[in-house]
Design an enzyme around this catalytic site. Sequence first.
Site, PDB file in Angstrom:
ATOM      1  N   ARG A 151       0.818  -1.225   0.000  1.00 28.52           N
ATOM      2  CA  ARG A 151       0.000   0.000   0.000  1.00 28.52           C
ATOM      3  C   ARG A 151       0.851   1.275   0.000  1.00 28.52           C
ATOM      4  O   ARG A 151       0.476   2.291   0.599  1.00 28.52           O
ATOM      5  CB  ARG A 151      -0.943   0.047   1.221  1.00 28.52           C
ATOM      6  CG  ARG A 151      -2.006  -1.007   1.246  1.00 28.52           C
ATOM      7  CD  ARG A 151      -2.995  -0.838   0.089  1.00 28.52           C
ATOM      8  NE  ARG A 151      -4.157  -1.672   0.289  1.00 28.52           N
ATOM      9  CZ  ARG A 151      -4.217  -2.971  -0.010  1.00 28.52           C
ATOM     10  NH1 ARG A 151      -3.181  -3.578  -0.548  1.00 28.52           N
ATOM     11  NH2 ARG A 151      -5.333  -3.654   0.202  1.00 28.52           N
TER      12      ARG A 151
ATOM     13  N   SER B 153     -10.665  -0.579   3.078  1.00 24.93           N
ATOM     14  CA  SER B 153      -9.938  -0.644   4.354  1.00 24.93           C
ATOM     15  C   SER B 153      -9.520   0.763   4.765  1.00 24.93           C
ATOM     16  O   SER B 153      -8.930   1.490   3.965  1.00 24.93           O
ATOM     17  CB  SER B 153      -8.674  -1.481   4.206  1.00 24.93           C
ATOM     18  OG  SER B 153      -8.992  -2.782   3.792  1.00 24.93           O
TER      19      SER B 153
ATOM     20  N   GLU C 238      -5.222   4.583   5.773  1.00 23.73           N
ATOM     21  CA  GLU C 238      -4.932   4.336   4.357  1.00 23.73           C
ATOM     22  C   GLU C 238      -5.407   5.471   3.444  1.00 23.73           C
ATOM     23  O   GLU C 238      -4.618   5.989   2.654  1.00 23.73           O
ATOM     24  CB  GLU C 238      -5.528   2.986   3.924  1.00 23.73           C
ATOM     25  CG  GLU C 238      -4.920   2.507   2.633  1.00 23.73           C
ATOM     26  CD  GLU C 238      -5.544   1.252   2.099  1.00 23.73           C
ATOM     27  OE1 GLU C 238      -5.916   1.253   0.918  1.00 23.73           O
ATOM     28  OE2 GLU C 238      -5.661   0.276   2.860  1.00 23.73           O
TER      29      GLU C 238
HETATM   30  N1  EPU Z   1     -10.954 -10.156  10.635  1.00 23.35           N
HETATM   31  C1  EPU Z   1     -11.693 -10.204  11.784  1.00 23.35           C
HETATM   32  N2  EPU Z   1     -12.691  -9.289  11.947  1.00 23.35           N
HETATM   33  C2  EPU Z   1     -12.974  -8.341  11.018  1.00 23.35           C
HETATM   34  C3  EPU Z   1     -12.216  -8.307   9.832  1.00 23.35           C
HETATM   35  C4  EPU Z   1     -11.207  -9.227   9.654  1.00 23.35           C
HETATM   36  O1  EPU Z   1     -11.455 -11.029  12.656  1.00 23.35           O
HETATM   37  O2  EPU Z   1     -13.883  -7.566  11.241  1.00 23.35           O
HETATM   38  C5  EPU Z   1      -9.922 -11.175  10.412  1.00 23.35           C
HETATM   39  C6  EPU Z   1     -10.439 -12.187   9.396  1.00 23.35           C
HETATM   40  O3  EPU Z   1     -11.016 -13.263  10.013  1.00 23.35           O
HETATM   41  C7  EPU Z   1      -9.228 -12.591   8.643  1.00 23.35           C
HETATM   42  C8  EPU Z   1      -8.273 -11.427   8.824  1.00 23.35           C
HETATM   43  O4  EPU Z   1      -8.805 -10.573   9.824  1.00 23.35           O
HETATM   44  O5  EPU Z   1      -8.663 -13.727   9.233  1.00 23.35           O
HETATM   45  C9  EPU Z   1      -8.033 -10.664   7.534  1.00 23.35           C
HETATM   46  O6  EPU Z   1      -9.266 -10.175   7.032  1.00 23.35           O
HETATM   47  P1  EPU Z   1      -9.546 -10.075   5.451  1.00 23.35           P
HETATM   48  O7  EPU Z   1      -9.191 -11.346   4.811  1.00 23.35           O
HETATM   49  O8  EPU Z   1     -10.931  -9.561   5.292  1.00 23.35           O
HETATM   50  O9  EPU Z   1      -8.486  -9.049   4.927  1.00 23.35           O
HETATM   51  P2  EPU Z   1      -7.919  -7.703   5.507  1.00 23.35           P
HETATM   52  O10 EPU Z   1      -6.520  -7.916   5.956  1.00 23.35           O
HETATM   53  O11 EPU Z   1      -8.868  -7.132   6.481  1.00 23.35           O
HETATM   54  C10 EPU Z   1      -6.857  -6.925   3.255  1.00 23.35           C
HETATM   55  C11 EPU Z   1      -6.854  -5.677   2.412  1.00 23.35           C
HETATM   56  C12 EPU Z   1      -8.155  -5.604   1.617  1.00 23.35           C
HETATM   57  C13 EPU Z   1      -8.237  -6.833   0.731  1.00 23.35           C
HETATM   58  C14 EPU Z   1      -8.203  -8.093   1.623  1.00 23.35           C
HETATM   59  C15 EPU Z   1      -8.164  -9.369   0.828  1.00 23.35           C
HETATM   60  C16 EPU Z   1      -5.512  -4.064   3.620  1.00 23.35           C
HETATM   61  C17 EPU Z   1      -5.477  -2.817   4.444  1.00 23.35           C
HETATM   62  N3  EPU Z   1      -6.718  -4.511   3.268  1.00 23.35           N
HETATM   63  O12 EPU Z   1      -7.913  -6.780   4.200  1.00 23.35           O
HETATM   64  O13 EPU Z   1      -8.064  -4.452   0.783  1.00 23.35           O
HETATM   65  O14 EPU Z   1      -9.420  -6.824  -0.044  1.00 23.35           O
HETATM   66  O15 EPU Z   1      -7.008  -8.070   2.444  1.00 23.35           O
HETATM   67  O16 EPU Z   1      -6.909  -9.545   0.262  1.00 23.35           O
HETATM   68  O17 EPU Z   1      -4.457  -4.601   3.312  1.00 23.35           O
HETATM   69  C18 EPU Z   1      -8.575  -2.134   0.697  1.00 23.35           C
HETATM   70  O18 EPU Z   1      -7.362  -1.920   0.730  1.00 23.35           O
HETATM   71  O19 EPU Z   1      -9.416  -1.189   0.631  1.00 23.35           O
HETATM   72  C19 EPU Z   1      -9.060  -3.504   0.801  1.00 23.35           C
HETATM   73  C20 EPU Z   1     -10.348  -3.800   0.912  1.00 23.35           C
END
Ligand code: EPU
Length: 344
Positions: free
Chosen positions: A168, A239, A339
């Site tokens: 990012r 995010s 972000e």
């Molecule tokens: N989780 C929770 N509770 C929540 C949200 C997430 O426990 O409310 C846990 C989930 O269970 C999972 C972990 O956190 O094990 C990661 O969650 P998720 O797979 O939804 O991905 P993320 O790390 O929250 C990142 C990117 C997203 C992208 C997803 C999928 C960043 C800041 N965000 O989110 O990107 O779609 O991975 O690859 O890196 C964006 O940048 O706007 C965005 C949506």
Amino acid sequence: MQTIINFPLKSLNSFGFDVKAKEFIAVESSANLRSAIDYAQAHSLPWFVIGGGSNLVIHNDLPGLTIHVQIMGKKLVSKTATHAFVDVGAGENWHAFVQWSLDNQLPGLENLALIPGTCGAAPIQNIGAYGCEIGQWIDSVEVLDTYESDEDRMWQTLTRSDCQFQYRHSVFKKDPGRYIVTQVRLAIPLVWRPNLQYAELAKHVANISPLLPKDVFAAVCHIRQAKLPDPKVLGNAGSFFHNPIVDESTYLSLKNQFPDLVAYPSDTLNGTPQFKLAAGWLIDACGFKGFRQGNVGVYHQQALVLVNYGHGNGKELLDLARTIQEKIHAVYGVDLTQEPINLP
Ligand code: EPU
């Protein structure tokens, strides 16, 4: 050059904040972009560049000149034995471009389906999802370097390594306001291999054989739609925080205290291991999921996404963000960084 006075930006920022641009112009070519910058400089106006407005918190009316980049066009320019090179204008919608690439038998970008925003904004924050980051596909980026006044030096081509892509992050974020992206050239490998390192995506397509790019595309769309709000329905910028990256000892001590903590090994730093913590988990575990503060809140399906329920403004949103950051710091000793970019 004809600018528009007091132009409403509500539909040009995905939070849907009701803000205006003091002066506004849409530019459809590099030459018009150059004229707009010349105009701002000649009148000593601050200027702001917006694309899809999906990674912005516009918390006040924008003074000066707001430039909406609408440089369009997408074409296959050449093929080598290994790669197809595709040029896309900065103003093209990213998701429509991903669809076009699949329709034209140029698969590879499907993991990045449904990311809101424009192609010009994609390299700025190095958009990423489901194990892919756009930086890996970028060959070069055409820019206007606003620090240069010499006509020849003003137009530059930055290579992938010039762009300094990280999670990012890129050279564009390091030096905000310096470069304006006009066109992006992607190098798409001719041999398609699905990227299924994200476990939920792999699970979704496990029973499909033969697996085609359109199946991965459909699965990504399905997963995103289930977890992330549509900005047209509920204002948001995806995010809101980066997933924080910490060293091994911080990770181990947190994991010891919070055994359910979700984290992944990240790139090493000077040879030492680093871990990426799931910020969504940190926020969720503090009870914020579905939390509402006035007109803004934390999305009920994904704690990393902050939303505007309709009548919120940037100040309320940033207050909520600060509340979350303070709580996360107090509980885990970890700093969450924002972000989306704040304007003005
Ligand atoms: N989780 C929770 N509770 C929540 C949200 C997430 O426990 O409310 C846990 C989930 O269970 C999972 C972990 O956190 O094990 C990661 O969650 P998720 O797979 O939804 O991905 P993320 O790390 O929250 C990142 C990117 C997203 C992208 C997803 C999928 C960043 C800041 N965000 O989110 O990107 O779609 O991975 O690859 O890196 C964006 O940048 O706007 C965005 C949506």
